[in-house]
Design an enzyme around this catalytic site. Structure first.
Site, PDB file in Angstrom:
ATOM      1  N   ASN A 201       0.855  -1.190   0.000  1.00  0.00           N
ATOM      2  CA  ASN A 201       0.000   0.000   0.000  1.00  0.00           C
ATOM      3  C   ASN A 201       0.892   1.242   0.000  1.00  0.00           C
ATOM      4  OD1 ASN A 201      -1.548   2.250   1.012  1.00  0.00           O
ATOM      5  ND2 ASN A 201      -3.130   0.799   1.611  1.00  0.00           N
TER       6      ASN A 201
ATOM      7  N   HIS B  77       0.814   6.256   2.029  1.00  0.00           N
ATOM      8  CA  HIS B  77       1.486   7.212   2.904  1.00  0.00           C
ATOM      9  C   HIS B  77       2.707   7.870   2.268  1.00  0.00           C
ATOM     10  CE1 HIS B  77      -1.457   6.724   5.919  1.00  0.00           C
ATOM     11  NE2 HIS B  77      -1.305   5.419   5.895  1.00  0.00           N
TER      12      HIS B  77
ATOM     13  N   HIS C 216      -5.774   3.632  -1.442  1.00  0.00           N
ATOM     14  CA  HIS C 216      -7.097   3.965  -0.911  1.00  0.00           C
ATOM     15  C   HIS C 216      -7.452   5.385  -1.336  1.00  0.00           C
ATOM     16  CE1 HIS C 216      -9.821   4.179   2.965  1.00  0.00           C
ATOM     17  NE2 HIS C 216     -10.451   4.554   1.865  1.00  0.00           N
TER      18      HIS C 216
ATOM     19  N   ARG D  94      -9.629   8.054  -0.607  1.00  0.00           N
ATOM     20  CA  ARG D  94     -10.588   8.488   0.410  1.00  0.00           C
ATOM     21  C   ARG D  94     -11.441   9.629  -0.111  1.00  0.00           C
ATOM     22  NH1 ARG D  94     -10.395   7.482   5.885  1.00  0.00           N
ATOM     23  NH2 ARG D  94      -8.937   5.860   6.513  1.00  0.00           N
TER      24      ARG D  94
ATOM     25  N   ARG E 131      -7.227  12.761   1.401  1.00  0.00           N
ATOM     26  CA  ARG E 131      -6.165  13.162   2.328  1.00  0.00           C
ATOM     27  C   ARG E 131      -4.799  12.658   1.895  1.00  0.00           C
ATOM     28  NH1 ARG E 131      -7.791   9.991   7.790  1.00  0.00           N
ATOM     29  NH2 ARG E 131      -9.767  10.980   7.262  1.00  0.00           N
TER      30      ARG E 131
ATOM     31  N   GLU F 109      -8.819   0.541  -2.702  1.00  0.00           N
ATOM     32  CA  GLU F 109      -9.667   0.559  -1.515  1.00  0.00           C
ATOM     33  C   GLU F 109     -10.610   1.746  -1.617  1.00  0.00           C
ATOM     34  OE1 GLU F 109      -6.712  -1.566   1.734  1.00  0.00           O
ATOM     35  OE2 GLU F 109      -6.926   0.610   1.771  1.00  0.00           O
TER      36      GLU F 109
ATOM     37  N   THR G 259      -8.155   3.488   8.853  1.00  0.00           N
ATOM     38  CA  THR G 259      -9.296   2.583   8.982  1.00  0.00           C
ATOM     39  C   THR G 259      -9.229   1.879  10.328  1.00  0.00           C
ATOM     40  OG1 THR G 259      -9.257   2.258   6.591  1.00  0.00           O
ATOM     41  CG2 THR G 259     -10.541   0.695   7.894  1.00  0.00           C
TER      42      THR G 259
ATOM     43  N   GLU H 193     -10.897  -9.531   3.364  1.00  0.00           N
ATOM     44  CA  GLU H 193      -9.624  -9.168   3.975  1.00  0.00           C
ATOM     45  C   GLU H 193      -9.882  -8.914   5.448  1.00  0.00           C
ATOM     46  OE1 GLU H 193      -6.143  -5.744   3.862  1.00  0.00           O
ATOM     47  OE2 GLU H 193      -7.208  -6.242   2.004  1.00  0.00           O
TER      48      GLU H 193
ATOM     49  N   HIS I 244      -3.466  -4.687   7.966  1.00  0.00           N
ATOM     50  CA  HIS I 244      -3.559  -3.550   8.890  1.00  0.00           C
ATOM     51  C   HIS I 244      -2.655  -3.770  10.105  1.00  0.00           C
ATOM     52  CE1 HIS I 244      -5.529   0.313   9.742  1.00  0.00           C
ATOM     53  NE2 HIS I 244      -5.292   0.022  11.000  1.00  0.00           N
TER      54      HIS I 244
END
Length: 253
Positions: free
Chosen positions: A12, A15, A48, A50, A54, A78, A109, A159, A202
């Site tokens: 992922n 970030h 993801h 969002r 963000r 996502e 999340t 998941e 996660h």
């Protein structure tokens, strides 16, 4: 006894975009991070989009879709179960669409999707994504009620949220972590028996990933925040390579 089957690592890259957005501009570029991840042996790229944008932006998703198609590597998008996000997924047609719960006030999340409670709303969304050719995944807790609800949709994958397991270990509560790990194992068995492919993600780190990787039914682990954080110290490619090695060594042990 070695665990059965190959296990994939999805990286992922959200970030990297978080860091970019902290200052504005174009650096660091999450798409460049995806290229590094692919070169390091990632089996898929996760991002993801969002509602508040963000981190990942629409333009990032468009570029990631092109990159992953060119590299013949799965893109896992996502998304929240909203008309806007589904519309983006329908346009981009990523390999996988993972429906996650989303609240604007959360930092990340914080738990699994309530498939049972939102079943009637989710079923047509899942069908729409499936009809567009997406492999639909539902991010849920390892709860029998949620697994049963997920199996009654056209989702292909569940998941399981591993955040509570990771937090228990961070808090030094091994007893709690062991109990949650057993729930994750049992969830894998139930989901597999129901015909669902099983993924986990996660909060996974170098230190806690091995027991999850050893779950026999696990086909994929999705890991982002920790890898991006470790890249500050190790570099992104070495961080991904080390995580992949830990996962595959655990699988073989």
């Amino acid at each position: 006894m070695p665990q059965s089957g190959f296990i994939r690592l999805g990286v992922n890259i959200d970030h990297v975009a978080t860091l970019r957005n902290a200052r504005g501009g174009t650096h660091p570029d999450p798409v460049e991070a995806a290229k590094v991840a692919i070169a390091a042996g990632a089996d898929g790229i996760t991002a993801h989009l969002r509602e508040d944008r963000r981190h990942i932006t629409d333009a990032d998703m468009e570029r990631l879709a092109v990159l992953c198609e060119d590299e013949n590597i799965p893109l896992n998008m996502e998304l929240a179960a909203t008309d806007e996000m589904v519309s983006v997924a329908m346009r981009l047609k990523p390999h996988a669409a993972c429906i996650v719960p989303e609240r604007r006030e959360e930092r990340t999340t914080e738990g699994g999707l309530d498939v049972a409670g939102q079943h009637n709303r989710l079923v047509p969304i899942i069908a729409q994504l499936a009809d567009a050719g997406c492999c639909v995944s539902l991010f849920i807790e390892a709860n029998p009620h949620q697994i049963e609800a997920a199996a009654s949709t056209r989702a292909n994958v569940v998941e399981f949220h591993t955040g509570a397991y990771a937090h228990a270990l961070d808090d030094g509560d091994q007893t709690k972590a062991d109990a949650i790990l057993e729930q994750l194992r049992e969830g894998g068995r139930l989901a597999h028996a129901a015909g669902l492919e099983v993924h986990y993600g996660h909060g996974l780190t170098f230190d806690n990933v091995a027991p999850i990787a050893r779950i026999n039914e696990a086909k994929e682990l999705n890991i982002g925040h920790f890898i991006i954080g470790e890249a500050v110290f190790l570099g992104l490619q070495p961080a991904i390579e080390r995580m992949a090695t830990l996962i595959r060594d655990a699988r073989a042990s």
